[in-house]
Write an enzyme that holds these catalytic residues in place. Structure first.
Site, PDB file in Angstrom:
ATOM      1  N   ASP A 341       0.865  -1.174   0.000  1.00  0.00           N
ATOM      2  CA  ASP A 341       0.000   0.000   0.000  1.00  0.00           C
ATOM      3  C   ASP A 341       0.911   1.237   0.000  1.00  0.00           C
ATOM      4  OD1 ASP A 341      -2.138   1.930   0.840  1.00  0.00           O
ATOM      5  OD2 ASP A 341      -3.326   0.124   1.131  1.00  0.00           O
ATOM      6  N   ASP A 472      -6.802   4.572  -5.827  1.00  0.00           N
ATOM      7  CA  ASP A 472      -7.571   4.552  -4.581  1.00  0.00           C
ATOM      8  C   ASP A 472      -8.087   5.970  -4.312  1.00  0.00           C
ATOM      9  OD1 ASP A 472      -8.588   3.607  -2.203  1.00  0.00           O
ATOM     10  OD2 ASP A 472      -6.650   3.271  -1.239  1.00  0.00           O
ATOM     11  N   GLU A 475     -12.988   9.112  -4.945  1.00  0.00           N
ATOM     12  CA  GLU A 475     -14.413   9.532  -4.914  1.00  0.00           C
ATOM     13  C   GLU A 475     -14.562  11.014  -5.208  1.00  0.00           C
ATOM     14  OE1 GLU A 475     -12.836   7.669  -2.585  1.00  0.00           O
ATOM     15  OE2 GLU A 475     -13.603   5.840  -3.492  1.00  0.00           O
ATOM     16  N   ASP A 595     -12.882  -1.104   1.222  1.00  0.00           N
ATOM     17  CA  ASP A 595     -12.313  -1.405   2.541  1.00  0.00           C
ATOM     18  C   ASP A 595     -13.272  -2.270   3.355  1.00  0.00           C
ATOM     19  OD1 ASP A 595     -10.237   0.139   1.701  1.00  0.00           O
ATOM     20  OD2 ASP A 595     -10.772   1.896   2.889  1.00  0.00           O
ATOM     21  N   HIS A 653      -5.624  -8.625   0.862  1.00  0.00           N
ATOM     22  CA  HIS A 653      -5.145  -7.298   1.250  1.00  0.00           C
ATOM     23  C   HIS A 653      -5.557  -7.032   2.690  1.00  0.00           C
ATOM     24  CE1 HIS A 653      -3.902  -3.213   1.120  1.00  0.00           C
ATOM     25  NE2 HIS A 653      -5.089  -2.675   0.941  1.00  0.00           N
TER      26      HIS A 653
END
Ligand SMILES: *[C@@H]1O[C@H](CO)[C@@H](O)[C@H](O)[C@H]1NC(C)=O
Ligand SMILES: *[C@@H]1O[C@H](CO)[C@@H](O)[C@H](O)[C@H]1NC(C)=O
Ligand SMILES: *[C@@H]1O[C@H](CO)[C@@H](O)[C@H](O)[C@H]1NC(C)=O
Ligand SMILES: *[C@@H]1O[C@H](CO)[C@@H](O)[C@H](O)[C@H]1NC(C)=O
Ligand SMILES: *[C@@H]1O[C@H](CO)[C@@H](O)[C@H](O)[C@H]1NC(C)=O
Ligand SMILES: *[C@@H]1O[C@H](CO)[C@@H](O)[C@H](O)[C@H]1NC(C)=O
Length: 940
Positions: A341, A472, A475, A595, A653
């Protein structure tokens, strides 16, 4: 009071006040705070009989006849609507007095539009809009008499009304638009992105689902209707006779849908217009194909992208990551893509590496991974810290960011700290990096942003050789918007940067505080449309649009630029996955389900999410295996590895601070993951062919079982099993402690065969079974008769597996003439070349046909399309389920020439009826000499 008296009184009341049956109501108070007085002020009806704690029926509802009227003298392709005299006014905005209702076709796809005379915002997504095909038709039927306006959408072949808006309720103001309709049945699937506990919506109650991108972990442990990362205003409906249709409402604003017992739906949006597409099916697969003709077919991921991926947030250092990769490899678990990450970055800034730590060795290690046939995906967040080279290069090259609309709104206490941003209107926010960040505007029409982004990827690839991108936080997510004391003030790994504050009162608050904010705001405490994101009044598209209108497209537009950036920086196909998506995102990227939590409930909803995203045209999808947030358990992780091996995007993950959950963390999980992944790798030629076909013609990879068996009503509510294409049924274990799983094999003359440890190769009857599922077996997997599956001996990377000889798994089914048959296909290419166009793409398309009877059998392999410079490894092995006679191996020929069968490795069992034939060159390496191979033998 006696019941009858109550009833009579209620009826009298109804006549007087426009009473509407509790099952077919349109909520007039979807915002909080309803009371009789406020309800009646809206011109709506208040129902004093309802106990809101006992049920979900709206207390305040629109009276009958709410909406627009029409004069049927009009041209039916362009009907003029006029606000009905006496109809309640729009509770949240002023209705347009007149509207136009138009209808047209894109092939078989019906497009209905409802819009006022002034231009309205339409999301600037450049859809392919290809004409669709269907054996059926949906037509609009308008009322025969002028008066209150409604329309029905009717299936020609059966006269079924898939929409009937006679329920009323059409409202159309600038920032509040509503349309409602009765449905043909309660079998509705889709709308997103939300966590669904069942595949079919529940129409026994009223429920409203939010659609507005939000950095929101799905909470599968509770019934909720939270809006998650992306927006998909699309559903599929099954009619009473099993015919399927689809509906897309192409709208780019905050929106929601309410389901009610009518069965009916109420759709509300706070901008744009009503641009509605109806797809006639009649099969579920037809609906998806018609939908994807409009929005575009999914991208084809690189072959290695179908390999197993292992990632975590919170590796303590690079050494830890290396040792985890090593132990997974040492356990013999197939692994293609190990990654990290944001930990490897310099203080979480994109395009950096933390050179002051052992992450400095990461780039050289990646070269070693490449030498071993592995690949690397890296993470990018869209937001760019305002004080380093990538930001400076953006400003210098006129790349655009999401901006404040006016200079006087710019908060100089933040802006002036950043020399590169000081004289700009870039709206600065806060994400993972230490200092403020700007959000690139990927909708910038000048292309400068797009080109800057691509250039940064090219520059960065000189440092580290990534092959794919994981985008990631798009939004886009911003920390602490409108919050005085945001969460990161209490986080030791983040400085207390001043949070972004949007105008929430006064003339500049028009967009941030519209009359109706949707359930995506109302369902969370102290929330705004801008919560966790940027201010609605921000400007995008070179100053021409408001962020209020374009926020939904942020992830979509970033996916488009990032796919191009991966192509141009790696010169290969690669793979991109995006957290935020919109219709047509699948053309550019895949998706992971965000998530999730390490809980059994999340394992269960992941099954549904993966099927839904396939229906949304994003087949490269999966959930974080073993769960992301929270600590997993050994058993959950084991079961999730077994399930995740069947998700197109298959990645384990984990989050920071959680216990290790790589599959080698426990010996039993390692064994289960190895076994499941080896199964996956063995069947990759089939999985890849499904992806290829999805890109080529617009189909799904993972499917709801009802896609294949729409006539079998049991499949309409099967929540926790799924298919790979039309041939493989997967029935995962979804409960803690379970060693059997109740599953269903649909009724079909094709038959089913077990493809897992219990009764491998045996014919299994249709119907419900309690399948054996101990942890050391694969989860139950079945192959459907009449299908041929191409496979290859597995290795621990896709790179190595691809080079192994091919096998065919032949699941035979009666041909109705006393014999047996099966069919299948293989698509194959080099796995990495960018697909510019399938017309010019270099690929193999091979079909397989099998026929057998009491005398013998024949397999016809037809190379329909041959690729140059791509070698197909030899076909060496046939495994046939349902073979009824004893074969004579000495009679084995290919195109008439005898081929020696390896008797050591070949066998036939008259009990299981499994026939295995191994020969070194059934089809030799390269498949070059012929385009048709006839493989034949006779029986004893
Ligand atoms: C048409 O709308 C008006 C105004 O709302 C209403 O009074 C009337 O009952 C409606 N007519 C029908 C047939 O629903
Ligand atoms: C972007 O906006 C600037 C300033 O209004 C204008 O001059 C330019 O033509 C616009 N470019 C495009 C591609 O719209
Ligand atoms: C931006 O790029 C697209 C696609 O390459 C091209 O069609 C368009 O003309 C470009 N626009 C500008 C303003 O350069
Ligand atoms: C996960 O386990 C670790 C180690 O036992 C513990 O420190 C952490 O608090 C746990 N996390 C959660 C969310 O329970
Ligand atoms: C590809 O998809 C189409 C549409 O669903 C289907 O009819 C066809 O059989 C598929 N072909 C292959 C090779 O899977
Ligand atoms: C197939 O073609 C290759 C050359 O392309 C040749 O060497 C080989 O002998 C051929 N095999 C058969 C079985 O015809």
């Amino acid at each position: 009071m006696p019941r009858t008296v109550v009833y009579v009184l209620t009826c009298l009341l109804a006549l007087a006040s426009g009473y509407v049956d509790q099952n077919v109501r349109l909520d007039c108070y979807p915002d909080p705070g309803a009371s009789r007085e406020l309800c009646e002020q809206r011109g709506c009806v208040w129902d004093p009989e309802i106990d809101p704690d006992q049920n979900t029926v709206p207390l305040c509802y629109f009276p009958q006849g709410t909406g627009y009227s029409f004069d049927n003298g009009d041209d039916p392709s362009h009907v003029r609507l006029v606000k009905t005299v006496g109809s309640p006014r729009n509770p949240f905005d002023k209705d347009f007095e007149t509207l136009t209702f138009s209808q047209s076709y894109l092939g078989a796809t019906l497009n209905i539009k409802i819009f006022p005379s002034i231009p309205r915002y339409e999301p600037p997504v450049d859809l392919p809009r290809q004409a669709s095909h269907s054996s059926d038709k949906l037509s609009v039927v308008l009322p025969s008499k002028p008066g209150n306006f409604s329309f029905t959408v009717r299936r020609q072949s059966t006269a079924t009304d898939v929409w009937d808006t006679a329920i009323g309720g059409l409202l159309f103001g600038d920032k509040f638009i509503q349309i409602a309709t009765y449905l043909a049945s309660d079998k509705m699937y889709g709308w997103g992105e939300n966590t669904h506990q069942t595949i079919k919506h529940d129409f026994s109650r009223y429920k409203t689902w939010g659609m507005w991108p939000r950095d929101q972990p799905p909470n599968s442990a509770q019934d909720n209707s939270m809006n998650l990362y992306g927006v998909h205003p699309f559903y599929m409906g099954l009619e009473p006779d099993g015919k399927a249709h689809g509906v897309l409402i192409l709208n780019g604003n905050a929106q929601e849908v309410t389901t009610g017992p009518g069965p009916h739906i109420i759709y509300r949006t706070i901008g744009g217009l009503l641009d509605i597409y109806f797809f006639p099916g009649p099969s579920p697969g037809d609906v998806v194909q018609q939908y994807l003709a409009l929005i575009g077919k999914p991208m084809l991921p690189a072959y290695w992208g179908l390999g197993y991926q292992l990632c975590r947030y919170g590796y303590k250092n690079f050494a830890e990551m290396k040792s985890v990769i090593e132990r997974v490899q040492n356990a013999g678990i197939p692994l293609d893509v190990p990654y990290a990450d944001i930990d490897f970055m310099d203080r979480y800034k994109d395009f950096t590496i933390d050179w002051d730590s052992d992450w400095k060795d990461f780039p050289a290690y990646v070269d070693k991974l490449h030498d071993e046939g592995l690949h690397l995906i890296l993470i990018w967040d869209p937001a760019i810290q305002a004080d380093y080279d990538p930001f400076k290069r953006a400003i210098d090259s006129n790349a655009k960011f999401i901006e404040w609309p006016r200079e006087d709104l710019v908060p100089h206490d933040i802006q002036d700290k950043y020399p590169y941003a000081k004289d700009t209107k870039v709206m600065l926010g806060v994400v993972w990096p230490d200092r403020h960040v700007g959000f690139p505007d990927f909708l910038d029409p000048t292309n400068a942003t797009h080109e800057w982004w691509i250039n940064e990827f090219k520059l960065y690839r000189e440092t580290i050789k990534f092959d794919g991108a994981w985008i990631d936080m798009n939004e886009p997510a911003n920390f602490g918007t409108n919050v005085k004391h945001p969460w990161y003030f209490d986080n030791s790994d983040h400085p207390n940067d001043l949070p972004l504050m949007c105008p929430t009162f006064g003339p500049d608050a028009d967009l941030d505080m519209p009359g109706y904010k949707t359930i995506s705001v109302y369902q969370y405490p102290n929330t705004y449309l801008a919560s966790k994101t940027l201010c609605m009044l921000a400007k995008t598209i070179n100053g021409t649009h408001n962020f209020y209108d374009t926020k939904i497209l942020y992830g979509w537009s970033e996916s488009r630029s990032t796919q191009q950036a991966i192509h141009e920086s790696t010169l290969q196909r690669g793979a991109v996955i995006s957290r935020s998506t919109f219709p047509s995102s699948g053309r550019f990227a895949g998706h992971w389900l965000g998530d999730n939590y390490a809980r059994w409930q999340d394992l269960r909803t992941a099954i549904i999410g993966v099927m839904e995203f396939n229906m949304f045209g994003i087949p490269y999808v999966g959930a974080d295996i073993c769960g992301f947030l929270g600590n997993t358990t050994e058993e959950l992780c084991l079961r999730w590895q077994q399930l995740g091996a069947f998700h197109p995007f298959s990645r384990n993950h984990n989050t920071i601070g959680a216990i290790p959950q790589d599959p080698a963390a426990w010996p039993d999980v390692a064994q289960a993951a190895k076994k499941a992944n080896l199964f996956r790798y063995r069947h990759l030629p089939y999985l890849f062919s499904l992806h290829f076909n999805a890109s080529l013609v617009g189909s799904t990879v993972v499917r709801f079982p009802f896609f294949e068996f729409a006539q079998d009503t049991v499949t309409h509510t099967l929540d926790h099993q799924f298919m790979w294409g039309s041939a493989i049924m997967v029935i995962p274990v979804i409960y803690e402690g379970a060693t059997t799983v109740r599953g269903y094999l649909p009724e079909t003359s094709d038959g089913w065969y077990s493809l897992y440890d219990a009764e491998y190769g045996n014919n299994i009857e249709a119907g419900f079974h309690g399948f054996e599922a101990p942890t050391n077996y694969l989860i139950p997997v079945f192959v459907r008769g009449r299908h041929i599956i191409p496979r290859q001996l597995p290795e621990t990377t896709t790179t190595a597996s691809r080079k192994n000889p091919f096998e065919l798994l032949i699941a035979s089914a009666p041909n109705g003439k006393g014999g047996y048959e099966a069919f299948g296909d293989l698509f194959w290419d080099d796995g990495v070349t960018i697909v510019q166009s399938f017309d010019t793409h270099n690929y193999y398309d091979v079909s397989f046909a099998y026929a057998a009877d009491s005398k013998g059998a024949k397999i016809t392999v037809t190379v329909k399309k041959q690729a140059s410079d791509v070698k197909l490894p030899a076909l060496q092995y046939l495994e046939i389920f349902g073979y009824e006679s004893v074969p004579n191996f000495d009679t084995f020929t290919v195109n008439g020439a005898a081929v020696a069968v390896d008797l050591q490795k070949s066998s036939y069992s008259p009990f299981t009826k499994v026939l295995k034939i191994y020969a070194k060159d059934i089809i030799p390496d390269g498949w070059t000499n012929n385009t048709i191979f006839k493989v034949q033998w006779t029986n004893q």
